[in-house]
Scaffold this motif. Structure first.
Motif, PDB file in Angstrom:
ATOM      1  N   UNK A 129      -9.769  37.237 -29.894  1.00 45.72           N
ATOM      2  CA  UNK A 129     -10.192  37.941 -28.682  1.00 45.72           C
ATOM      3  C   UNK A 129     -10.755  39.312 -29.014  1.00 45.72           C
ATOM      4  N   UNK A 180     -14.196  38.854 -30.520  1.00 45.36           N
ATOM      5  CA  UNK A 180     -15.176  38.520 -29.481  1.00 45.36           C
ATOM      6  C   UNK A 180     -15.503  39.752 -28.633  1.00 45.36           C
ATOM      7  N   UNK A 214     -19.248  41.304 -28.267  1.00 47.40           N
ATOM      8  CA  UNK A 214     -19.913  41.396 -26.964  1.00 47.40           C
ATOM      9  C   UNK A 214     -20.103  42.852 -26.543  1.00 47.40           C
ATOM     10  N   UNK A 271     -16.121  40.522 -19.050  1.00 47.70           N
ATOM     11  CA  UNK A 271     -17.103  39.575 -19.583  1.00 47.70           C
ATOM     12  C   UNK A 271     -16.506  38.794 -20.752  1.00 47.70           C
ATOM     13  N   UNK A 272     -15.778  39.507 -21.626  1.00 49.23           N
ATOM     14  CA  UNK A 272     -15.165  38.839 -22.773  1.00 49.23           C
ATOM     15  C   UNK A 272     -14.119  37.827 -22.324  1.00 49.23           C
ATOM     16  N   UNK A 273     -13.272  38.246 -21.373  1.00 42.19           N
ATOM     17  CA  UNK A 273     -12.266  37.317 -20.833  1.00 42.19           C
ATOM     18  C   UNK A 273     -12.933  36.051 -20.311  1.00 42.19           C
ATOM     19  N   UNK A 284     -15.966  34.805 -20.932  1.00 42.48           N
ATOM     20  CA  UNK A 284     -16.614  34.008 -21.977  1.00 42.48           C
ATOM     21  C   UNK A 284     -15.575  33.283 -22.827  1.00 42.48           C
ATOM     22  N   UNK A 285     -14.480  33.981 -23.158  1.00 41.68           N
ATOM     23  CA  UNK A 285     -13.453  33.397 -24.009  1.00 41.68           C
ATOM     24  C   UNK A 285     -12.851  32.159 -23.348  1.00 41.68           C
TER      25      UNK A 285
END
Lengths: 163, 241
Positions: free
Chosen positions: A20, A23, A27, B88-90, B92-93
């Motif tokens: 996480x 990522x 991003x 956004x990361x949450x 997408x993940x």
């Protein structure tokens, strides 16, 4: 149920945190700022294009109204010109008409005068002849020579009655 | 025949131990790593060209961006901009994780309660810290419903506190249970296909085809729900009521 086996929890949480975070970094630091700037640039470009299009439209409108104004002016002046030309033509016709009438009048006057002169001449010639004829006629009829002045006045009186 | 729950088993690929704790690289870790590579790679690749007129991939990236940006704008408002990367990361993940889980024989890491709970708990703790840092002790007024008479407080405050504390549970269980139920159901019906054989097996096969479509929708929907609830919790922390 494999979900309830606490032996795997540490590994799952550990790799969850690692992946996480990775990522998030990809991003947050790399991808999203680029998309954001691309979108911003595009918006700016669109905005500036719209502003320019509006400017050009206003300009075109200005040109159009100027053209229409010119056109109206030209129409107006053309009409004026036409009007003036018509007036001039009328005036010229009139002057020419007048001149012609005058000329005709003088011509007929002189003609009348000539006719009058000719008539007077003719009458004068005729009175001489009439006097002779009258005298001879008197000599033959009454065998006396009449007084020439009396004959002349009688003839004149007779002729004067005719004219 | 294998149990429908067999698909959720964690299988160690590379055994790793740090300080006596087992942090082996497992099939779950592999899917998480793939999620990072595919999810991060997709968005990074979509962002890389930055063309004025976007191509197909760039359009996908921009749609995802606008989607989450719109979500934040509608729920949190203009203050929500700084939480955009994390939401956004949450999204997408979870989205990529759920989608990769739809591939047969792969593994869905969001079908494990510990994974969804850690994510929900981090969101919960983060929102609580945010609330206290914004409002100090005044944050406790969040547990008093506005306009409620004082004599109702002894009843309402415990209810509000319990509902607040159950947020990480509901948030994590919602995602976990959806994934667990969906994949279990697909597996059970897939078992029927083999059990009924050529004669009547095509019936559950039709069903499983339709359900796969539904599961793909749920995979997206749950990622969306997780993101929107995170937004709402952040909004609550920022504005209290």
């Amino acid at each position: 149920m494999p979900q309830l086996d606490p032996a795997t929890f540490a590994s799952q949480v550990f790799w969850l945190v690692v992946s996480f975070v990775v990522l998030t970094l990809i991003l947050w630091r790399v991808a999203l700022p680029r998309i954001s700037s691309t979108l911003e640039n595009r918006q700016q470009r669109i905005d500036s294009d719209i502003t320019r299009a509006e400017e050009i439209a206003t300009e075109a409108e200005g040109v159009l109204s100027a053209y229409e104004e010119e056109l109206t002016k030209a129409r107006f002046s053309a009409q004026e010109e036409l009007h003036k030309a018509a007036e001039e033509a009328i005036a010229e016709t009139e002057t020419r008409n007048n001149a012609l009438t005058e000329k005709l009048a003088t011509n007929s006057d002189t003609a009348h005068q000539r006719i009058d002169g000719a008539r007077k001449d003719a009458i004068a010639n005729v009175s001489g002849m009439v006097e002779d004829i009258a005298r001879q006629a008197v000599e033959r009829l009454v065998e006396t020579t009449p007084d020439s002045s009396a004959v002349a006045s009688a003839v004149n009186a007779a002729l004067g009655e005719r004219t | 025949m294998a149990s429908p729950l067999e698909q959720f088993e964690i299988k160690t690929i590379i055994p790793i131990e740090i300080g006596g704790i087992d942090v082996s690289f497992t099939n779950s870790s592999l899917m998480m790593a793939l999620t990072v590579v595919i999810g991060g790679g997709l968005v990074a690749l979509a962002a890389s060209r930055g063309a004025m007129v976007p191509g197909r991939l760039q359009t996908i990236g921009e749609i995802l961006y606008e989607f989450i940006a719109g979500l934040i704008r509608e729920t949190i408002g203009p203050d929500g901009r700084k939480y955009f990367p994390i939401i956004f990361t949450l999204f997408m993940f979870i989205l990529v994780g759920n989608m990769l889980g739809m591939i047969p024989y792969s593994f869905t890491f969001t079908s494990h309660i510990i994974v969804t709970f850690v994510m929900a708990f981090v969101v919960f703790i983060g929102c609580t810290i945010l609330g206290f840092s914004r409002h100090g002790l005044h944050f406790f007024s969040f547990f008093i419903p506005p306009g409620a008479p004082v004599w109702m407080w002894p009843l309402l405050i415990p209810i509000e506190v319990i509902s607040y504390l159950s947020r990480p549970i509901s948030l994590s269980v919602r995602l976990f249970a959806n994934m667990l139920a969906g994949h279990t159901m697909l597996k059970v019906i897939a078992g029927f296909v083999f059990a009924l054989g050529l004669l009547a097996g095509w019936l559950p096969l039709l069903l499983i085809t339709a359900l796969t479509g539904l599961e793909i929708l749920i995979a997206f929907l749950q990622a969306y729900v997780f993101a929107i609830l995170t937004c709402l919790y952040i909004k609550d922390a920022l504005e209290l009521h």
